[in-house]
Each structure stands twice: as C-alpha cells, then as structure tokens.
Design a protein around this motif. Structure first.
Motif, short mmCIF file in Angstrom:
data_model
loop_
_atom_site.label_atom_id
_atom_site.label_comp_id
_atom_site.label_asym_id
_atom_site.label_seq_id
_atom_site.Cartn_x
_atom_site.Cartn_y
_atom_site.Cartn_z
N MET A 1 0.92 -1.03 0.12
CA MET A 1 0.02 0.08 -0.05
C MET A 1 0.74 1.12 0.08
O MET A 1 2.09 1.28 0.37
N MET A 2 0.34 2.33 -0.39
CA MET A 2 0.94 3.55 -0.55
C MET A 2 1.58 4.25 0.87
O MET A 2 0.79 4.05 1.75
N LEU A 3 2.58 5.03 0.80
CA LEU A 3 3.05 5.47 2.03
C LEU A 3 1.91 6.45 2.72
O LEU A 3 2.01 6.17 4.11
N PRO A 4 1.37 7.08 2.30
CA PRO A 4 0.29 8.04 2.93
C PRO A 4 -0.40 7.17 3.63
O PRO A 4 -1.15 7.44 4.83
N LEU B 1 -1.14 7.25 7.83
CA LEU B 1 -2.35 7.49 8.40
C LEU B 1 -2.87 6.48 9.40
O LEU B 1 -3.28 6.66 10.53
N VAL B 2 -2.59 5.28 9.17
CA VAL B 2 -2.79 4.25 9.80
C VAL B 2 -2.05 4.31 11.08
O VAL B 2 -2.49 4.01 12.29
N GLY B 3 -0.86 4.51 10.87
CA GLY B 3 0.03 4.91 12.25
C GLY B 3 -0.55 5.68 13.19
O GLY B 3 -0.69 5.47 14.27
N LEU B 4 -1.00 6.95 12.66
CA LEU B 4 -1.62 8.17 13.47
C LEU B 4 -2.89 7.56 14.04
O LEU B 4 -3.12 7.84 15.27
N ALA B 5 -3.54 6.74 13.26
CA ALA B 5 -4.87 6.25 13.80
C ALA B 5 -4.68 5.29 15.32
O ALA B 5 -5.53 5.20 15.82
N LEU B 6 -3.47 4.59 14.95
CA LEU B 6 -3.22 3.68 16.17
C LEU B 6 -3.16 4.50 17.12
O LEU B 6 -3.43 3.87 18.28
N ALA B 7 -2.63 5.62 17.18
CA ALA B 7 -2.07 6.51 18.44
C ALA B 7 -3.26 7.63 18.75
O ALA B 7 -3.25 8.22 19.71
N ALA B 8 -4.25 7.64 17.98
CA ALA B 8 -5.23 8.74 17.98
C ALA B 8 -6.07 8.62 19.10
O ALA B 8 -6.50 9.76 19.58
N PRO B 9 -6.40 7.43 19.80
CA PRO B 9 -7.27 7.47 21.04
C PRO B 9 -6.50 8.15 22.06
O PRO B 9 -7.20 8.74 22.89
N LEU B 10 -5.42 8.26 22.23
CA LEU B 10 -4.45 9.17 23.27
C LEU B 10 -4.98 10.55 23.13
O LEU B 10 -4.97 11.34 24.13
N ALA B 11 -5.23 10.94 21.95
CA ALA B 11 -5.68 12.52 21.83
C ALA B 11 -7.08 12.70 22.73
O ALA B 11 -6.88 13.98 22.91
N LEU B 12 -7.93 11.83 22.69
CA LEU B 12 -9.06 11.89 23.38
C LEU B 12 -8.89 11.53 24.90
O LEU B 12 -9.50 12.36 25.68
N TYR B 13 -8.35 10.79 25.39
CA TYR B 13 -8.19 10.01 26.60
C TYR B 13 -7.06 10.68 27.50
O TYR B 13 -6.86 10.56 28.62
N LEU C 1 -8.89 3.35 1.67
CA LEU C 1 -8.61 3.06 2.97
C LEU C 1 -8.17 4.27 3.67
O LEU C 1 -8.31 4.47 4.89
N SER C 2 -7.25 4.75 2.84
CA SER C 2 -6.72 6.32 3.38
C SER C 2 -7.87 7.42 3.70
O SER C 2 -7.68 7.87 4.83
N LEU C 3 -8.84 7.52 3.10
CA LEU C 3 -9.98 8.36 3.27
C LEU C 3 -10.70 7.84 4.63
O LEU C 3 -11.06 8.50 5.46
N ALA D 1 -2.11 11.10 -1.24
CA ALA D 1 -2.70 9.80 -1.66
C ALA D 1 -3.55 10.01 -2.86
O ALA D 1 -3.67 9.20 -3.80
N THR D 2 -4.50 10.89 -2.65
CA THR D 2 -5.46 11.30 -4.10
C THR D 2 -4.65 11.44 -5.20
O THR D 2 -4.97 10.95 -6.33
#
Length: 201
Positions: free
Chosen positions: A1-4, A8-20, A138-140, A165-166
């Motif tokens: 899959m493409m680098l973007p 984005l998936v990497g950021l999504a893995l850590a994103a819950p910490l932005a809330l909690y 998937l990126s979107l 990505a687009t």
C-alpha cells in the motif's frame, strides 16, 4: 500500500490518546507516524526487505507496549507506538499487491520478505495494489476522522497525506509507464540504487 496510507494508519493507532490522554498524545502520534513511514525508507535499497520485518516488529512491539504501560513516558510511548505502526505497515503490505512496477498485472508473488522464515511472503491482494482506488478508500476512511480528532501540527500532516494519496492514485499508472524512461537516465554513480523493476518492465 502507498506510504500515505501507512502514515495515516500509524496516526490512527495512536489517535485514541488524543481523546483520553492529550498530554501524552504528541509523543505517541510522532512515534506512530515515524513507525508507519520507517519500513518504506528501504524504497531504493532492497524494498520490502531491508527494513520490513513482518515477524520481528510485532515481537518487539509486545514488550515495548508492556513497558509503556508500566513506565509511561513520552519516550516509551513513542517507541511502543512506533513499533506497533511499523508492524502494521508490514502486515498491510502482505494484504496488498506484489512487488512490481505494475502490480495490477499480478505477476509478482513477492509481497514482503520475512527474515524469520527466510522467504518472501506472497501478496494477498485484498487491496489490489498501492495506489489503487481501494488503497485510497482506506486512506480516506482512516484519514478523514483524524482531521476531527487530532490537533496542532498533526492536522496539516493528515491533510498533506490525503492530498498526496489522492494525487498518487490519479497518476499511478502514468508514473509506471514513465518510470523506465526516467530512471534509465539516472547518472551512473546512482544507477545501482535504482530498482531493476523500474528499468526493465
């Protein structure tokens, strides 16, 4: 899959910490972003082999995550999420297309090299290839919610990733056709770093 997508998936893995745990989020997000990108730094030096470790990244991530739970510091979180994102990157590449200039042709059975078993893992092609419409979807799906969850410098990072990505999806097949012509003109000292598939397909 493409680098973007990987970023984005990497950021999504850590994103819950932005809330909690917003005070811990920047370190975790930065580590996850770097980990999501890191394996593809081997693009011109043994791509999907030199820095891709589909077995070893997950094995390293487990104790790193445990350590981050016990000793929760910005550094431990960055390392844990970095390894987790790198592991996800390598697994995602297995579910994409093969390692070839035109992966939509499905001629390569090399997805990611597994150093643990000493062999190439075959592509599953659940996402047809890097830069496909499925890859962009998937990126979107991953990236758009991040625009609402994240703050600060990570918001433009997500925006840039989605833009790249687009654009890449729109240009993917044209770039494959241009690659042999462009890379055949690379000066001799740099030619050894050009993947063979860019020159002969």
């Amino acid at each position: 899959m493409m680098l973007p997508t990987h970023a984005l998936v990497g950021l999504a893995l850590a994103a819950p910490l932005a809330l909690y745990a917003p005070e811990l989020a920047p370190a975790a997000l930065l580590g996850a972003l770097v980990g999501g990108i890191l394996p593809d730094l081997d693009m011109y030096a043994g791509h999907r082999k030199s820095l891709h470790y589909p077995t070893f990244y997950p094995l390293a991530a487990v104790p790193a995550i445990a350590a981050a739970f016990v000793w929760t510091t910005p550094v431990s979180l960055a390392v844990a999420f970095g390894l987790l994102a790198a592991a996800a990157h390598c697994r995602m590449d297995i579910y994409g297309g093969g390692l070839e200039l035109r992966p939509w042709e499905g001629t390569s059975e090399k997805a990611v090299y597994d150093h643990a078993s000493g062999r190439w893992l075959s592509p599953r092609r659940f996402i047809a290839y890097d830069g496909s419409r499925g890859d962009l979807a998937l990126s979107l799906v991953v990236g758009l919610p991040l625009l609402a969850v994240l703050e600060g410098a990570f918001v433009p990072v997500v925006g840039v990733a989605l833009t790249i990505a687009t654009s890449y999806v729109l240009l993917r097949k044209h770039l494959a056709n241009l690659a042999p012509t462009v890379f055949s003109q690379v000066p001799e000292p740099l030619a050894e770093y050009v993947p063979e598939r860019y020159l002969h397909e």
